[in-house]
Design an enzyme around this catalytic site. Structure first.
Site, PDB file in Angstrom:
ATOM      1  N   TYR A   1      -0.476  -2.006 -11.798  1.00 51.28           N
ATOM      2  CA  TYR A   1      -1.889  -2.210 -12.131  1.00 51.28           C
ATOM      3  C   TYR A   1      -2.223  -1.614 -13.500  1.00 51.28           C
ATOM      4  CZ  TYR A   1      -1.562  -3.178  -7.215  1.00 51.28           C
ATOM      5  OH  TYR A   1      -1.158  -3.688  -6.006  1.00 51.28           O
TER       6      TYR A   1
ATOM      7  N   GLU B   1       4.980  -6.042   1.920  1.00 55.19           N
ATOM      8  CA  GLU B   1       4.492  -6.501   0.610  1.00 55.19           C
ATOM      9  C   GLU B   1       4.315  -5.332  -0.363  1.00 55.19           C
ATOM     10  OE1 GLU B   1       1.735 -10.172   2.374  1.00 55.19           O
ATOM     11  OE2 GLU B   1       0.788  -8.323   1.709  1.00 55.19           O
ATOM     12  N   PRO B   2       5.371  -4.614  -0.680  1.00 49.23           N
ATOM     13  CA  PRO B   2       5.229  -3.454  -1.557  1.00 49.23           C
ATOM     14  C   PRO B   2       5.021  -3.845  -3.012  1.00 49.23           C
ATOM     15  CG  PRO B   2       7.538  -3.830  -1.075  1.00 49.23           C
ATOM     16  CD  PRO B   2       6.772  -4.866  -0.299  1.00 49.23           C
ATOM     17  N   GLY B   3       4.082  -3.203  -3.648  1.00 48.91           N
ATOM     18  CA  GLY B   3       3.877  -3.438  -5.076  1.00 48.91           C
ATOM     19  C   GLY B   3       4.057  -2.127  -5.809  1.00 48.91           C
TER      20      GLY B   3
ATOM     21  N   GLY C   1       0.780  -1.234   0.000  1.00 48.50           N
ATOM     22  CA  GLY C   1       0.000   0.000   0.000  1.00 48.50           C
ATOM     23  C   GLY C   1       0.807   1.278   0.000  1.00 48.50           C
TER      24      GLY C   1
ATOM     25  N   CYS D   1     -15.717   1.273 -26.994  1.00 46.99           N
ATOM     26  CA  CYS D   1     -17.098   1.766 -27.049  1.00 46.99           C
ATOM     27  C   CYS D   1     -17.714   1.895 -25.665  1.00 46.99           C
ATOM     28  CB  CYS D   1     -17.912   0.828 -27.919  1.00 46.99           C
ATOM     29  SG  CYS D   1     -17.228   0.776 -29.561  1.00 46.99           S
TER      30      CYS D   1
HETATM   31  N1  LLP Z   1      -0.559  -7.158  -0.161  1.00 44.84           N
HETATM   32  C1  LLP Z   1      -1.851  -7.464  -0.345  1.00 44.84           C
HETATM   33  C2  LLP Z   1      -2.462  -8.483   0.502  1.00 44.84           C
HETATM   34  C3  LLP Z   1      -2.599  -6.812  -1.341  1.00 44.84           C
HETATM   35  O1  LLP Z   1      -3.878  -7.131  -1.520  1.00 44.84           O
HETATM   36  C4  LLP Z   1      -1.983  -5.832  -2.145  1.00 44.84           C
HETATM   37  C5  LLP Z   1      -2.731  -5.137  -3.182  1.00 44.84           C
HETATM   38  C6  LLP Z   1      -0.613  -5.551  -1.922  1.00 44.84           C
HETATM   39  C7  LLP Z   1       0.058  -6.229  -0.924  1.00 44.84           C
HETATM   40  C8  LLP Z   1       0.152  -4.545  -2.737  1.00 44.84           C
HETATM   41  O2  LLP Z   1      -0.336  -3.267  -2.631  1.00 44.84           O
HETATM   42  P1  LLP Z   1       0.515  -2.069  -3.273  1.00 44.84           P
HETATM   43  O3  LLP Z   1       1.815  -1.967  -2.538  1.00 44.84           O
HETATM   44  O4  LLP Z   1       0.726  -2.376  -4.704  1.00 44.84           O
HETATM   45  O5  LLP Z   1      -0.325  -0.858  -3.089  1.00 44.84           O
HETATM   46  N2  LLP Z   1      -5.889  -2.187  -8.715  1.00 44.84           N
HETATM   47  C9  LLP Z   1      -5.734  -1.153  -7.690  1.00 44.84           C
HETATM   48  C10 LLP Z   1      -4.918  -1.613  -6.526  1.00 44.84           C
HETATM   49  C11 LLP Z   1      -5.389  -2.908  -5.903  1.00 44.84           C
HETATM   50  C12 LLP Z   1      -4.494  -3.389  -4.785  1.00 44.84           C
HETATM   51  C13 LLP Z   1      -4.770  -4.810  -4.460  1.00 44.84           C
HETATM   52  N3  LLP Z   1      -3.967  -5.343  -3.409  1.00 44.84           N
HETATM   53  C14 LLP Z   1      -5.160   0.094  -8.341  1.00 44.84           C
HETATM   54  O6  LLP Z   1      -4.940   0.097  -9.549  1.00 44.84           O
HETATM   55  O7  LLP Z   1      -4.964   1.105  -7.669  1.00 44.84           O
END
Ligand code: LLP
Length: 425
Positions: free
Chosen positions: A384, A273-275, A239, A355
């Site tokens: 994403y 858990e960084p994405g 997050g 469309c």
């Molecule tokens: N850990 C868990 C359990 C998660 O569900 C997620 C993301 C992450 C880690 C990684 O989160 P991050 O660091 O990437 O923010 N499609 C949406 C975001 C959905 C996130 C889903 N879970 C968007 O485009 O903003």
């Protein structure tokens, strides 16, 4: 922030002109910067070094096998949510014992595969899932490690579709019920339930929600320890934000400064858990202007990228900074802002060919004058972006390109028409 910069009125990814890639590969095209992935990952490692966390790159945001390989080479673990992601990670050379697996609906097949692979931890989202894990673990000869995902009921102050840690969300187990789960399953022979997992939402652009959630988790961990349960890990999820506009997100060191003091001397192994904070600014989507059009008072730039390529604006009304790849004098920007103040810009919507009225990439956006054939860069599309793309309207998915220094390579070829029907019978 990243390695996408204007030099001599041209956008570069590292040392490669973006226009050159678009010319050779066509558009729409996702372009990623190796150096940006590396620097974002390393900044997290450095910022949290005192706690020596296990960093598990969240695969779902940007899951190309080459990106997973790049992260595996840096020593990263992986946060997965499906058997498909496990497959990708293992094929990429990721270590199973650095994989953590979340998700409310893991199938028996997926659980068996992950047990067989020997992953580090199942992040359990319900009592019923835990019972099933115990059953499946008892059929294998492995002792499985698990953490309970608790729902701390904290508002991450982000879009409601990506808010996950409030009590009405489908994720995790309420703190009130979590104790019962430990009492029932905390001393099982087949699984070792020795961790707490949190993931409150995404993106979380302030540190306070983490502080609140972690404090609640620590109170709960104390209670568990008092009752004789062994708790070894705290996974605070992902997050962390990305810079959709310059300086929008806290940097890794800001998150670390808020989180580390809470966990010092607590005898807990930290998992992150960084994405998005790793992949978001590491990618752009490049698209070409097909037509300019007036509609009432509005000006539309109709481009060859669409909601099937990048769904975030349509789904969350997300802001992505957009700017031409090649600009006239005076139009090169350093700051990605939602309030551009450059004379000569013009308000327009950037829309795709799909469309649907929701098929927009930007609305009422100030951009330099555009014409047919101009290339636009949609920034912060690494997270994403491609991962959520589809073939809607029978549009083959875009190519993915990875730049490293002076060179680039195709890491996913553009889909073709045969790809659209090849697995249909
Ligand atoms: N850990 C868990 C359990 C998660 O569900 C997620 C993301 C992450 C880690 C990684 O989160 P991050 O660091 O990437 O923010 N499609 C949406 C975001 C959905 C996130 C889903 N879970 C968007 O485009 O903003």
């Amino acid at each position: 922030m990243d390695y996408f910069k204007y030099k001599d009125n041209q956008l570069f990814c590292e040392n490669v002109p973006v226009a050159q890639i678009a010319q050779q590969i066509g558009t729409p095209v996702y372009i990623y910067s190796t150096a940006t992935f590396q620097s974002h990952y390393k900044k997290l490692v450095e910022a949290f070094a005192e706690l020596e966390p296990l960093i598990c790159y969240s695969v779902k945001g940007c899951s190309n096998i080459n990106i997973c390989r790049l992260l595996a080479e840096l020593g990263s673990g992986f946060d997965i949510v499906s058997g498909g992601e496990l497959y990708r990670v293992l094929q990429a050379g990721g270590q199973a014992d650095k994989v953590v697996y979340a998700g409310v609906g893991k199938t028996d097949e997926e659980i068996r595969q992950a047990i067989e692979a020997g992953i580090a931890c199942f992040n359990i989202e319900s009592e019923s899932e835990l019972e099933n894990l115990i059953l499946l673990a008892s059929q294998s000869d492995r002792r499985v490690q698990a953490a309970l995902r608790v729902n701390p009921d904290v508002d991450p102050k982000t879009h409601r579709y990506t808010t996950t840690g409030k009590k009405e969300s489908k994720f995790g187990v309420n703190l009130e019920r979590a104790l019962k789960v430990f009492e029932e399953f905390g001393h099982d022979d087949h699984i070792k339930l020795n961790g707490i997992h949190l993931h409150i939402g995404s993106p979380v652009n302030t540190v306070e929600p983490y502080i609140q959630a972690i404090k609640k988790a620590l109170v709960f961990i104390d209670e568990l320890r008092d009752k004789g349960f062994t708790i070894e890990t705290l996974n605070v999820g992902g997050g962390f934000g990305a810079d959709y506009t310059t300086g929008e997100a806290p940097i890794a060191a800001d998150y670390a400064a808020a989180i580390i003091p809470l966990l010092r001397d607590k005898g807990l192994r930290l998992i992150l858990e960084p994405g998005r904070s790793i992949s978001g600014n590491a990618g752009i989507l490049v698209t070409k202007v097909l037509y300019m059009k007036q509609g009432g008072d509005k000006t539309f730039a109709i481009v060859d990228g669409a909601m099937n390529d990048l769904i975030r604006p349509a789904l969350y009304e997300a802001f992505h900074f957009i700017w031409p790849v090649q600009v006239a004098d005076g139009f090169a920007v350093e700051n990605r802002s939602n309030t551009i103040e450059i004379p000569g810009t013009q308000k327009m919507d950037v829309v795709g060919p799909v469309c649907e009225t929701s098929d927009f990439l930007a609305q009422d956006r100030l951009l330099p004058p555009l014409q047919r054939g101009d290339l636009l860069s949609i920034f912060t599309a690494g997270a994403y972006g491609f991962a959520m793309s589809s073939q809607y309207n029978s549009r083959p998915r875009a190519a993915e390109i990875l730049v490293e220094g002076d060179s680039f390579r195709v890491i996913r070829r553009r889909e073709c028409y045969e790809d659209l029907i090849s697995i249909e019978k």
